[in-house]
Design a protein around this motif. Sequence first.
Motif, PDB file in Angstrom:
ATOM      1  N   VAL A 140      -5.752  18.044   1.678  1.00 51.20           N
ATOM      2  CA  VAL A 140      -4.470  18.361   1.055  1.00 51.20           C
ATOM      3  C   VAL A 140      -3.386  18.485   2.118  1.00 51.20           C
ATOM      4  O   VAL A 140      -2.267  17.982   1.957  1.00 51.20           O
ATOM      5  N   ALA A 141      -3.721  19.147   3.221  1.00 48.98           N
ATOM      6  CA  ALA A 141      -2.735  19.366   4.283  1.00 48.98           C
ATOM      7  C   ALA A 141      -2.302  18.064   4.942  1.00 48.98           C
ATOM      8  O   ALA A 141      -1.148  17.921   5.370  1.00 48.98           O
ATOM      9  N   GLU A 142      -3.216  17.110   5.028  1.00 46.83           N
ATOM     10  CA  GLU A 142      -2.924  15.866   5.747  1.00 46.83           C
ATOM     11  C   GLU A 142      -2.350  14.765   4.851  1.00 46.83           C
ATOM     12  O   GLU A 142      -1.855  13.759   5.338  1.00 46.83           O
ATOM     13  N   ALA A 143      -2.421  14.955   3.540  1.00 46.01           N
ATOM     14  CA  ALA A 143      -2.012  13.887   2.617  1.00 46.01           C
ATOM     15  C   ALA A 143      -0.497  13.830   2.446  1.00 46.01           C
ATOM     16  O   ALA A 143       0.194  14.851   2.495  1.00 46.01           O
ATOM     17  N   ASP A 144       0.028  12.623   2.243  1.00 48.45           N
ATOM     18  CA  ASP A 144       1.442  12.432   1.934  1.00 48.45           C
ATOM     19  C   ASP A 144       1.692  12.738   0.461  1.00 48.45           C
ATOM     20  O   ASP A 144       0.789  12.655  -0.371  1.00 48.45           O
ATOM     21  N   LEU A 145       2.926  13.082   0.151  1.00 46.31           N
ATOM     22  CA  LEU A 145       3.263  13.393  -1.235  1.00 46.31           C
ATOM     23  C   LEU A 145       3.352  12.131  -2.081  1.00 46.31           C
ATOM     24  O   LEU A 145       2.905  12.099  -3.224  1.00 46.31           O
ATOM     25  N   VAL A 146       3.936  11.073  -1.525  1.00 49.73           N
ATOM     26  CA  VAL A 146       4.129   9.829  -2.265  1.00 49.73           C
ATOM     27  C   VAL A 146       3.643   8.656  -1.427  1.00 49.73           C
ATOM     28  O   VAL A 146       3.868   8.599  -0.221  1.00 49.73           O
ATOM     29  N   GLY A 147       2.960   7.729  -2.073  1.00 49.92           N
ATOM     30  CA  GLY A 147       2.511   6.523  -1.379  1.00 49.92           C
ATOM     31  C   GLY A 147       2.130   5.451  -2.380  1.00 49.92           C
ATOM     32  O   GLY A 147       1.307   5.690  -3.263  1.00 49.92           O
ATOM     33  N   PHE A 148       2.746   4.270  -2.268  1.00 48.24           N
ATOM     34  CA  PHE A 148       2.467   3.185  -3.211  1.00 48.24           C
ATOM     35  C   PHE A 148       1.567   2.149  -2.548  1.00 48.24           C
ATOM     36  O   PHE A 148       1.783   1.784  -1.384  1.00 48.24           O
ATOM     37  N   PRO A 149       0.522   1.681  -3.269  1.00 50.09           N
ATOM     38  CA  PRO A 149      -0.367   0.649  -2.710  1.00 50.09           C
ATOM     39  C   PRO A 149       0.338  -0.701  -2.607  1.00 50.09           C
ATOM     40  O   PRO A 149       0.270  -1.528  -3.518  1.00 50.09           O
ATOM     41  N   THR A 150       1.055  -0.921  -1.510  1.00 48.40           N
ATOM     42  CA  THR A 150       1.818  -2.149  -1.301  1.00 48.40           C
ATOM     43  C   THR A 150       0.931  -3.376  -1.485  1.00 48.40           C
ATOM     44  O   THR A 150      -0.157  -3.457  -0.908  1.00 48.40           O
ATOM     45  N   PRO A 151       1.360  -4.355  -2.296  1.00 44.38           N
ATOM     46  CA  PRO A 151       0.540  -5.556  -2.502  1.00 44.38           C
ATOM     47  C   PRO A 151       0.175  -6.241  -1.188  1.00 44.38           C
ATOM     48  O   PRO A 151       1.015  -6.399  -0.296  1.00 44.38           O
TER      49      PRO A 151
END
Length: 462
Positions: free
Chosen positions: A221-232
Amino acid sequence: MADHPVDEKLPALKMATTGLQHVAAMYAGVVAPPLIVGAAIGLTGTELTFLTGACLFTAGLATILQTLGIWKIGARLPFVNGVTFAGVAPMTAIVASTDDKDDALPIIFGAVIVAGLLGFLAAPFFSKAVRFLPPVVTGTVITLIGVSLLPVAFGWAQGASPSADDFGSATNLGLAGATLVMVLLLRRFTRGFVKQIAVLLGLVGGTLLAVPLGVTDFSPVAEADLVGFPTPFHFGAPQFQLAAIISLCVVMVVSMTESTADMLALGEIVDRPADERTIAAGLRADTLGSAVSPLFNGFMCSAFAQNIGLVAMTRIRSRYVVATGGGFLVLMGLCPMAASLIAVVPRPVLGGAGVVLFGSVAASGIQTLVRAGLEKDNNVLVVAVSLAVGIIPITAPEFYHSFPETARIVLDSGISTGCVAAVLLNLVFNHLGNGSREAADVTHPMEAGEEITGGAKAAATP
Protein backbone atom coordinates in the motif's frame (compact mmCIF):
# COMPACT_ATOMS: atom_id res chain seq x y z
CA MET A 1 -43.03 -13.03 -13.69
CA ALA A 2 -40.08 -12.75 -11.34
CA ASP A 3 -36.57 -12.68 -12.75
CA HIS A 4 -34.44 -15.80 -12.52
CA PRO A 5 -31.95 -15.44 -9.63
CA VAL A 6 -29.16 -15.23 -12.22
CA ASP A 7 -30.75 -12.04 -13.64
CA GLU A 8 -31.63 -10.50 -10.27
CA LYS A 9 -30.29 -7.03 -9.44
CA LEU A 10 -29.54 -6.74 -5.73
CA PRO A 11 -29.39 -3.57 -3.59
CA ALA A 12 -26.26 -1.49 -4.20
CA LEU A 13 -24.53 -2.23 -0.87
CA LYS A 14 -25.14 -5.96 -1.15
CA MET A 15 -24.01 -5.90 -4.77
CA ALA A 16 -20.77 -4.14 -3.81
CA THR A 17 -19.85 -6.30 -0.82
CA THR A 18 -20.63 -9.61 -2.50
CA GLY A 19 -18.85 -8.46 -5.67
CA LEU A 20 -15.81 -7.59 -3.57
CA GLN A 21 -15.97 -11.07 -2.06
CA HIS A 22 -15.54 -12.53 -5.55
CA VAL A 23 -12.51 -10.28 -6.09
CA ALA A 24 -10.98 -11.45 -2.82
CA ALA A 25 -11.52 -15.09 -3.80
CA MET A 26 -9.78 -14.73 -7.17
CA TYR A 27 -7.16 -12.06 -6.48
CA ALA A 28 -4.25 -14.37 -5.68
CA GLY A 29 -4.94 -16.44 -8.81
CA VAL A 30 -4.98 -13.34 -11.03
CA VAL A 31 -1.74 -11.81 -9.78
CA ALA A 32 0.30 -15.02 -9.48
CA PRO A 33 0.95 -15.60 -13.24
CA PRO A 34 2.25 -12.05 -13.94
CA LEU A 35 4.40 -12.22 -10.82
CA ILE A 36 5.91 -15.54 -11.91
CA VAL A 37 6.45 -14.55 -15.56
CA GLY A 38 7.67 -11.07 -14.61
CA ALA A 39 10.20 -12.50 -12.18
CA ALA A 40 11.46 -14.90 -14.88
CA ILE A 41 12.02 -11.95 -17.22
CA GLY A 42 13.68 -9.91 -14.49
CA LEU A 43 11.27 -6.98 -14.46
CA THR A 44 11.86 -4.16 -12.00
CA GLY A 45 9.47 -3.65 -9.10
CA THR A 46 7.72 -0.82 -10.94
CA GLU A 47 7.33 -2.87 -14.11
CA LEU A 48 6.08 -5.85 -12.13
CA THR A 49 3.45 -3.69 -10.45
CA PHE A 50 2.41 -2.37 -13.87
CA LEU A 51 2.11 -5.90 -15.32
CA THR A 52 0.07 -7.08 -12.34
CA GLY A 53 -2.26 -4.08 -12.59
CA ALA A 54 -2.69 -4.72 -16.31
CA CYS A 55 -3.77 -8.32 -15.63
CA LEU A 56 -6.30 -7.12 -13.05
CA PHE A 57 -7.65 -4.58 -15.54
CA THR A 58 -8.05 -7.10 -18.37
CA ALA A 59 -9.54 -9.71 -16.02
CA GLY A 60 -12.17 -7.14 -15.08
CA LEU A 61 -12.98 -6.37 -18.72
CA ALA A 62 -13.27 -10.09 -19.53
CA THR A 63 -15.50 -10.71 -16.50
CA ILE A 64 -17.85 -7.87 -17.45
CA LEU A 65 -18.03 -9.15 -21.03
CA GLN A 66 -18.75 -12.67 -19.79
CA THR A 67 -21.49 -11.71 -17.30
CA LEU A 68 -23.32 -8.89 -19.14
CA GLY A 69 -22.60 -10.04 -22.68
CA ILE A 70 -23.03 -8.39 -26.06
CA TRP A 71 -24.59 -10.05 -29.12
CA LYS A 72 -23.61 -13.75 -29.02
CA ILE A 73 -20.65 -13.10 -26.74
CA GLY A 74 -20.81 -13.88 -23.02
CA ALA A 75 -22.42 -16.76 -21.10
CA ARG A 76 -24.50 -14.27 -19.03
CA LEU A 77 -23.87 -16.37 -15.93
CA PRO A 78 -22.07 -15.36 -12.68
CA PHE A 79 -18.85 -16.43 -14.34
CA VAL A 80 -15.49 -14.91 -13.38
CA ASN A 81 -12.62 -14.61 -15.87
CA GLY A 82 -8.96 -14.05 -15.12
CA VAL A 83 -5.43 -15.01 -16.13
CA THR A 84 -5.21 -18.75 -16.69
CA PHE A 85 -2.56 -20.72 -14.81
CA ALA A 86 -2.32 -23.15 -17.76
CA GLY A 87 -0.22 -20.58 -19.61
CA VAL A 88 2.43 -20.05 -16.92
CA ALA A 89 4.69 -22.98 -17.87
CA PRO A 90 4.76 -22.29 -21.63
CA MET A 91 5.18 -18.55 -21.06
CA THR A 92 8.18 -19.10 -18.80
CA ALA A 93 9.53 -21.52 -21.41
CA ILE A 94 9.19 -18.76 -24.02
CA VAL A 95 11.07 -16.41 -21.69
CA ALA A 96 13.86 -18.96 -21.21
CA SER A 97 14.26 -19.47 -24.96
CA THR A 98 14.37 -15.73 -25.74
CA ASP A 99 17.88 -14.29 -25.85
CA ASP A 100 16.80 -10.66 -25.45
CA LYS A 101 14.42 -10.62 -22.49
CA ASP A 102 12.96 -7.32 -23.72
CA ASP A 103 11.37 -9.33 -26.55
CA ALA A 104 9.83 -11.96 -24.25
CA LEU A 105 6.59 -10.17 -23.42
CA PRO A 106 5.96 -8.95 -27.01
CA ILE A 107 6.41 -12.55 -28.24
CA ILE A 108 4.01 -13.83 -25.56
CA PHE A 109 1.48 -11.12 -26.37
CA GLY A 110 1.62 -11.90 -30.10
CA ALA A 111 1.03 -15.60 -29.44
CA VAL A 112 -1.91 -14.85 -27.10
CA ILE A 113 -3.54 -12.62 -29.73
CA VAL A 114 -3.37 -15.34 -32.40
CA ALA A 115 -4.53 -18.08 -30.01
CA GLY A 116 -7.43 -15.91 -28.86
CA LEU A 117 -8.62 -15.11 -32.37
CA LEU A 118 -8.40 -18.76 -33.47
CA GLY A 119 -10.26 -19.80 -30.34
CA PHE A 120 -12.99 -17.25 -31.04
CA LEU A 121 -13.55 -18.73 -34.50
CA ALA A 122 -13.55 -22.28 -33.11
CA ALA A 123 -15.94 -21.57 -30.19
CA PRO A 124 -19.23 -22.65 -31.87
CA PHE A 125 -17.67 -25.93 -33.02
CA PHE A 126 -15.98 -26.58 -29.68
CA SER A 127 -19.27 -26.02 -27.84
CA LYS A 128 -20.87 -28.98 -29.61
CA ALA A 129 -18.89 -31.23 -27.28
CA VAL A 130 -21.56 -30.49 -24.66
CA ARG A 131 -23.74 -33.33 -25.99
CA PHE A 132 -21.02 -35.74 -24.85
CA LEU A 133 -21.09 -34.38 -21.29
CA PRO A 134 -23.98 -36.03 -19.37
CA PRO A 135 -24.14 -35.86 -15.52
CA VAL A 136 -21.76 -38.80 -15.09
CA VAL A 137 -19.13 -36.76 -16.95
CA THR A 138 -19.94 -33.31 -15.57
CA GLY A 139 -20.15 -34.59 -12.01
CA THR A 140 -16.73 -36.19 -12.35
CA VAL A 141 -15.21 -33.02 -13.81
CA ILE A 142 -16.80 -30.75 -11.20
CA THR A 143 -15.42 -32.98 -8.46
CA LEU A 144 -11.98 -32.85 -10.08
CA ILE A 145 -12.13 -29.06 -10.27
CA GLY A 146 -12.62 -28.85 -6.51
CA VAL A 147 -10.05 -31.54 -5.71
CA SER A 148 -7.50 -29.93 -8.06
CA LEU A 149 -7.92 -26.55 -6.38
CA LEU A 150 -7.56 -27.81 -2.81
CA PRO A 151 -3.74 -28.14 -3.04
CA VAL A 152 -3.68 -24.42 -3.93
CA ALA A 153 -5.50 -23.63 -0.68
CA PHE A 154 -3.13 -25.90 1.26
CA GLY A 155 -0.15 -24.14 -0.31
CA TRP A 156 -1.56 -20.73 0.60
CA ALA A 157 -2.16 -21.93 4.16
CA GLN A 158 1.56 -22.66 4.55
CA GLY A 159 2.69 -19.19 3.51
CA ALA A 160 3.71 -16.95 0.64
CA SER A 161 6.65 -18.96 -0.67
CA PRO A 162 8.25 -22.38 -0.08
CA SER A 163 11.60 -20.61 0.23
CA ALA A 164 10.41 -18.42 3.11
CA ASP A 165 11.65 -19.23 6.60
CA ASP A 166 8.13 -19.33 8.02
CA PHE A 167 6.68 -21.55 5.28
CA GLY A 168 4.49 -24.16 6.97
CA SER A 169 5.05 -22.62 10.41
CA ALA A 170 2.61 -23.06 13.26
CA THR A 171 1.75 -19.36 12.97
CA ASN A 172 0.77 -19.64 9.32
CA LEU A 173 -1.19 -22.85 9.78
CA GLY A 174 -2.84 -21.37 12.87
CA LEU A 175 -3.96 -18.32 10.88
CA ALA A 176 -5.38 -20.53 8.16
CA GLY A 177 -7.20 -22.64 10.74
CA ALA A 178 -8.54 -19.57 12.55
CA THR A 179 -9.85 -18.10 9.29
CA LEU A 180 -11.53 -21.40 8.42
CA VAL A 181 -13.17 -21.53 11.88
CA MET A 182 -14.38 -17.92 11.52
CA VAL A 183 -16.02 -18.70 8.18
CA LEU A 184 -17.65 -21.86 9.56
CA LEU A 185 -18.94 -20.09 12.68
CA LEU A 186 -20.36 -17.24 10.62
CA ARG A 187 -22.06 -19.70 8.30
CA ARG A 188 -23.45 -21.68 11.24
CA PHE A 189 -24.62 -18.98 13.63
CA THR A 190 -25.54 -16.00 11.44
CA ARG A 191 -28.36 -15.37 8.99
CA GLY A 192 -29.18 -13.33 5.94
CA PHE A 193 -26.64 -10.94 4.51
CA VAL A 194 -23.95 -11.60 7.14
CA LYS A 195 -24.12 -15.30 6.40
CA GLN A 196 -23.78 -14.65 2.67
CA ILE A 197 -20.57 -12.61 3.06
CA ALA A 198 -19.04 -14.99 5.59
CA VAL A 199 -15.97 -15.55 3.41
CA LEU A 200 -15.28 -11.82 3.07
CA LEU A 201 -15.73 -11.30 6.81
CA GLY A 202 -13.46 -14.27 7.45
CA LEU A 203 -10.76 -12.73 5.27
CA VAL A 204 -11.06 -9.41 7.12
CA GLY A 205 -11.02 -11.12 10.51
CA GLY A 206 -8.04 -13.30 9.58
CA THR A 207 -6.11 -10.28 8.32
CA LEU A 208 -6.79 -8.34 11.55
CA LEU A 209 -5.69 -11.36 13.57
CA ALA A 210 -2.45 -11.49 11.56
CA VAL A 211 -1.50 -7.86 12.33
CA PRO A 212 -0.21 -8.40 15.90
CA LEU A 213 1.53 -11.59 14.75
CA GLY A 214 3.61 -9.59 12.28
CA VAL A 215 2.40 -11.59 9.27
CA THR A 216 0.53 -8.77 7.53
CA ASP A 217 2.67 -6.71 5.14
CA PHE A 218 1.41 -3.18 4.45
CA SER A 219 4.34 -2.20 2.24
CA PRO A 220 2.39 -2.79 -1.01
CA VAL A 221 0.00 0.00 0.00
CA ALA A 222 2.80 2.40 0.92
CA GLU A 223 4.68 1.82 -2.33
CA ALA A 224 1.71 1.83 -4.72
CA ASP A 225 0.71 4.80 -6.88
CA LEU A 226 -2.78 6.21 -6.58
CA VAL A 227 -3.50 6.24 -10.33
CA GLY A 228 -2.00 4.21 -13.15
CA PHE A 229 -3.40 3.26 -16.57
CA PRO A 230 -2.20 0.14 -18.44
CA THR A 231 -0.80 1.98 -21.48
CA PRO A 232 -1.39 -0.08 -24.65
CA PHE A 233 1.68 -2.07 -25.74
CA HIS A 234 3.70 -0.69 -22.84
CA PHE A 235 6.31 -3.43 -23.27
CA GLY A 236 6.49 -3.13 -27.06
CA ALA A 237 4.46 -4.08 -30.13
CA PRO A 238 3.48 -7.78 -30.32
CA GLN A 239 5.81 -10.15 -32.16
CA PHE A 240 4.64 -13.31 -33.86
CA GLN A 241 6.81 -16.42 -33.58
CA LEU A 242 5.46 -19.76 -34.77
CA ALA A 243 6.76 -21.89 -31.87
CA ALA A 244 5.28 -19.54 -29.28
CA ILE A 245 1.96 -19.39 -31.18
CA ILE A 246 1.67 -23.19 -31.37
CA SER A 247 2.49 -23.50 -27.67
CA LEU A 248 -0.19 -21.04 -26.59
CA CYS A 249 -2.74 -22.46 -29.04
CA VAL A 250 -2.40 -25.73 -27.11
CA VAL A 251 -2.96 -23.75 -23.90
CA MET A 252 -6.07 -22.22 -25.48
CA VAL A 253 -7.51 -25.69 -26.14
CA VAL A 254 -6.85 -26.62 -22.50
CA SER A 255 -8.38 -23.35 -21.36
CA MET A 256 -11.52 -23.85 -23.48
CA THR A 257 -11.90 -27.39 -22.13
CA GLU A 258 -11.73 -26.19 -18.54
CA SER A 259 -14.05 -23.25 -19.23
CA THR A 260 -16.61 -25.62 -20.76
CA ALA A 261 -16.47 -27.82 -17.66
CA ASP A 262 -16.75 -24.75 -15.42
CA MET A 263 -19.79 -23.42 -17.30
CA LEU A 264 -21.50 -26.79 -16.98
CA ALA A 265 -20.71 -26.82 -13.25
CA LEU A 266 -21.96 -23.28 -12.73
CA GLY A 267 -25.09 -23.91 -14.79
CA GLU A 268 -26.04 -26.78 -12.48
CA ILE A 269 -25.32 -24.74 -9.34
CA VAL A 270 -27.44 -21.74 -10.40
CA ASP A 271 -30.21 -23.95 -11.84
CA ARG A 272 -29.74 -22.64 -15.38
CA PRO A 273 -28.03 -25.55 -17.20
CA ALA A 274 -25.51 -24.38 -19.79
CA ASP A 275 -26.66 -25.50 -23.22
CA GLU A 276 -24.68 -25.49 -26.45
CA ARG A 277 -25.45 -21.86 -27.26
CA THR A 278 -24.54 -20.67 -23.76
CA ILE A 279 -21.22 -22.49 -23.90
CA ALA A 280 -20.44 -21.09 -27.36
CA ALA A 281 -21.20 -17.56 -26.13
CA GLY A 282 -19.08 -18.12 -23.02
CA LEU A 283 -16.15 -19.43 -25.03
CA ARG A 284 -16.41 -16.43 -27.36
CA ALA A 285 -16.08 -14.15 -24.33
CA ASP A 286 -13.10 -16.16 -23.04
CA THR A 287 -11.28 -16.09 -26.34
CA LEU A 288 -12.14 -12.50 -27.29
CA GLY A 289 -11.04 -11.38 -23.84
CA SER A 290 -7.77 -13.23 -24.40
CA ALA A 291 -7.24 -11.68 -27.84
CA VAL A 292 -7.85 -8.14 -26.54
CA SER A 293 -5.93 -8.61 -23.28
CA PRO A 294 -2.41 -8.15 -24.77
CA LEU A 295 -3.44 -4.71 -26.05
CA PHE A 296 -3.41 -3.64 -22.40
CA ASN A 297 -0.42 -5.86 -21.49
CA GLY A 298 -2.47 -8.73 -20.09
CA PHE A 299 -2.29 -12.50 -20.58
CA MET A 300 -4.72 -15.21 -21.71
CA CYS A 301 -8.05 -15.19 -19.84
CA SER A 302 -10.06 -18.17 -18.69
CA ALA A 303 -12.69 -19.23 -16.15
CA PHE A 304 -11.88 -19.08 -12.44
CA ALA A 305 -13.21 -22.22 -10.81
CA GLN A 306 -12.69 -20.97 -7.24
CA ASN A 307 -15.50 -18.45 -7.70
CA ILE A 308 -17.90 -21.26 -8.58
CA GLY A 309 -17.41 -22.46 -5.01
CA LEU A 310 -18.27 -19.00 -3.73
CA VAL A 311 -21.52 -18.99 -5.74
CA ALA A 312 -22.36 -22.45 -4.44
CA MET A 313 -21.69 -21.53 -0.83
CA THR A 314 -23.32 -18.09 -0.68
CA ARG A 315 -26.25 -19.06 -2.95
CA ILE A 316 -26.06 -15.58 -4.47
CA ARG A 317 -26.53 -16.38 -8.15
CA SER A 318 -26.85 -12.91 -9.67
CA ARG A 319 -24.55 -12.31 -12.62
CA TYR A 320 -24.68 -8.61 -11.81
CA VAL A 321 -22.84 -9.31 -8.56
CA VAL A 322 -19.98 -10.84 -10.51
CA ALA A 323 -20.12 -7.98 -13.05
CA THR A 324 -19.70 -5.62 -10.09
CA GLY A 325 -16.67 -7.65 -9.07
CA GLY A 326 -15.37 -7.17 -12.62
CA GLY A 327 -15.84 -3.43 -12.17
CA PHE A 328 -13.75 -3.55 -9.00
CA LEU A 329 -11.01 -5.38 -10.92
CA VAL A 330 -11.01 -2.66 -13.58
CA LEU A 331 -10.72 0.02 -10.89
CA MET A 332 -7.88 -1.89 -9.25
CA GLY A 333 -6.10 -1.97 -12.58
CA LEU A 334 -6.51 1.81 -12.81
CA CYS A 335 -5.61 2.40 -9.16
CA PRO A 336 -2.62 0.34 -8.00
CA MET A 337 -3.12 1.53 -4.43
CA ALA A 338 -6.61 0.02 -4.35
CA ALA A 339 -5.28 -3.22 -5.79
CA SER A 340 -2.64 -3.35 -3.10
CA LEU A 341 -5.30 -3.38 -0.35
CA ILE A 342 -6.31 -6.91 -1.36
CA ALA A 343 -2.62 -7.83 -1.47
CA VAL A 344 -2.45 -7.07 2.25
CA VAL A 345 -4.45 -10.23 3.02
CA PRO A 346 -1.83 -12.80 4.11
CA ARG A 347 -1.60 -15.95 2.04
CA PRO A 348 -2.44 -18.23 5.03
CA VAL A 349 -5.69 -16.32 5.52
CA LEU A 350 -6.56 -16.91 1.86
CA GLY A 351 -5.72 -20.57 2.36
CA GLY A 352 -8.15 -20.95 5.24
CA ALA A 353 -11.00 -19.46 3.22
CA GLY A 354 -9.93 -21.47 0.16
CA VAL A 355 -10.57 -24.77 1.95
CA VAL A 356 -14.25 -23.87 2.21
CA LEU A 357 -14.51 -22.46 -1.31
CA PHE A 358 -12.75 -25.24 -3.16
CA GLY A 359 -14.25 -27.97 -1.02
CA SER A 360 -17.69 -26.63 -1.94
CA VAL A 361 -16.91 -27.17 -5.63
CA ALA A 362 -15.97 -30.81 -5.00
CA ALA A 363 -19.12 -31.30 -2.92
CA SER A 364 -21.22 -29.92 -5.79
CA GLY A 365 -19.64 -32.47 -8.12
CA ILE A 366 -20.47 -35.28 -5.73
CA GLN A 367 -24.08 -34.13 -5.56
CA THR A 368 -24.26 -34.21 -9.36
CA LEU A 369 -22.79 -37.72 -9.39
CA VAL A 370 -25.44 -38.91 -6.94
CA ARG A 371 -28.03 -38.20 -9.64
CA ALA A 372 -25.95 -39.60 -12.50
CA GLY A 373 -27.09 -43.21 -12.34
CA LEU A 374 -24.22 -44.73 -10.36
CA GLU A 375 -26.26 -47.88 -9.84
CA LYS A 376 -25.04 -48.72 -13.36
CA ASP A 377 -21.72 -50.57 -13.36
CA ASN A 378 -20.69 -48.75 -16.53
CA ASN A 379 -21.08 -45.35 -14.89
CA VAL A 380 -19.14 -46.47 -11.83
CA LEU A 381 -16.23 -47.44 -14.09
CA VAL A 382 -16.39 -44.10 -15.92
CA VAL A 383 -16.21 -42.18 -12.63
CA ALA A 384 -13.60 -44.43 -11.01
CA VAL A 385 -11.07 -44.35 -13.84
CA SER A 386 -11.64 -40.69 -14.73
CA LEU A 387 -11.10 -39.57 -11.12
CA ALA A 388 -7.95 -41.67 -10.92
CA VAL A 389 -6.57 -40.16 -14.15
CA GLY A 390 -7.47 -36.64 -13.04
CA ILE A 391 -5.85 -37.01 -9.64
CA ILE A 392 -2.49 -38.17 -11.08
CA PRO A 393 -1.02 -34.63 -11.47
CA ILE A 394 -2.05 -33.85 -7.88
CA THR A 395 -0.68 -36.94 -6.15
CA ALA A 396 2.28 -37.59 -8.49
CA PRO A 397 3.34 -34.24 -10.04
CA GLU A 398 6.33 -35.78 -11.86
CA PHE A 399 4.34 -38.69 -13.32
CA TYR A 400 4.64 -37.29 -16.87
CA HIS A 401 8.18 -35.91 -16.52
CA SER A 402 9.51 -37.83 -19.54
CA PHE A 403 6.86 -36.45 -21.91
CA PRO A 404 7.53 -33.44 -24.18
CA GLU A 405 6.87 -30.05 -22.60
CA THR A 406 4.00 -29.35 -25.01
CA ALA A 407 2.24 -32.59 -24.04
CA ARG A 408 2.72 -31.82 -20.35
CA ILE A 409 0.69 -28.63 -20.73
CA VAL A 410 -2.33 -30.92 -21.12
CA LEU A 411 -1.22 -33.90 -19.04
CA ASP A 412 -0.32 -31.84 -15.98
CA SER A 413 -3.86 -30.48 -15.82
CA GLY A 414 -5.91 -32.99 -13.88
CA ILE A 415 -9.11 -31.24 -14.93
CA SER A 416 -8.28 -31.58 -18.63
CA THR A 417 -7.05 -35.18 -18.50
CA GLY A 418 -9.92 -36.23 -16.26
CA CYS A 419 -12.43 -34.55 -18.57
CA VAL A 420 -11.00 -36.24 -21.67
CA ALA A 421 -10.96 -39.62 -19.89
CA ALA A 422 -14.56 -39.20 -18.72
CA VAL A 423 -15.81 -38.23 -22.20
CA LEU A 424 -14.02 -41.12 -23.91
CA LEU A 425 -15.05 -43.69 -21.31
CA ASN A 426 -18.65 -42.49 -21.42
CA LEU A 427 -18.64 -42.93 -25.21
CA VAL A 428 -17.17 -46.42 -24.95
CA PHE A 429 -19.37 -47.70 -22.12
CA ASN A 430 -22.63 -45.79 -22.69
CA HIS A 431 -22.86 -44.99 -26.39
CA LEU A 432 -21.22 -47.80 -28.34
CA GLY A 433 -23.00 -51.13 -28.76
CA ASN A 434 -25.10 -52.35 -25.84
CA GLY A 435 -24.00 -49.45 -23.66
CA SER A 436 -26.23 -47.02 -25.56
CA ARG A 437 -29.37 -48.73 -24.28
CA GLU A 438 -28.21 -48.46 -20.68
CA ALA A 439 -27.31 -44.80 -21.14
CA ALA A 440 -30.86 -44.06 -22.25
CA ASP A 441 -32.07 -44.83 -18.74
CA VAL A 442 -30.12 -41.92 -17.22
CA THR A 443 -29.95 -39.40 -20.06
CA HIS A 444 -32.48 -37.39 -21.97
CA PRO A 445 -32.04 -34.76 -24.67
CA MET A 446 -33.17 -31.17 -24.39
CA GLU A 447 -35.25 -29.62 -27.11
CA ALA A 448 -34.28 -28.23 -30.49
CA GLY A 449 -31.04 -26.32 -30.66
CA GLU A 450 -30.22 -27.12 -27.02
CA GLU A 451 -29.70 -30.87 -27.16
CA ILE A 452 -27.57 -32.21 -24.36
CA THR A 453 -27.24 -35.83 -23.33
CA GLY A 454 -28.29 -36.28 -19.75
CA GLY A 455 -29.77 -32.86 -19.05
CA ALA A 456 -31.00 -33.70 -15.55
CA LYS A 457 -30.81 -30.74 -13.23
CA ALA A 458 -28.62 -31.35 -10.20
CA ALA A 459 -29.18 -29.43 -6.99
CA ALA A 460 -25.50 -28.71 -6.68
CA THR A 461 -25.63 -26.09 -3.96
CA PRO A 462 -24.02 -27.36 -0.77
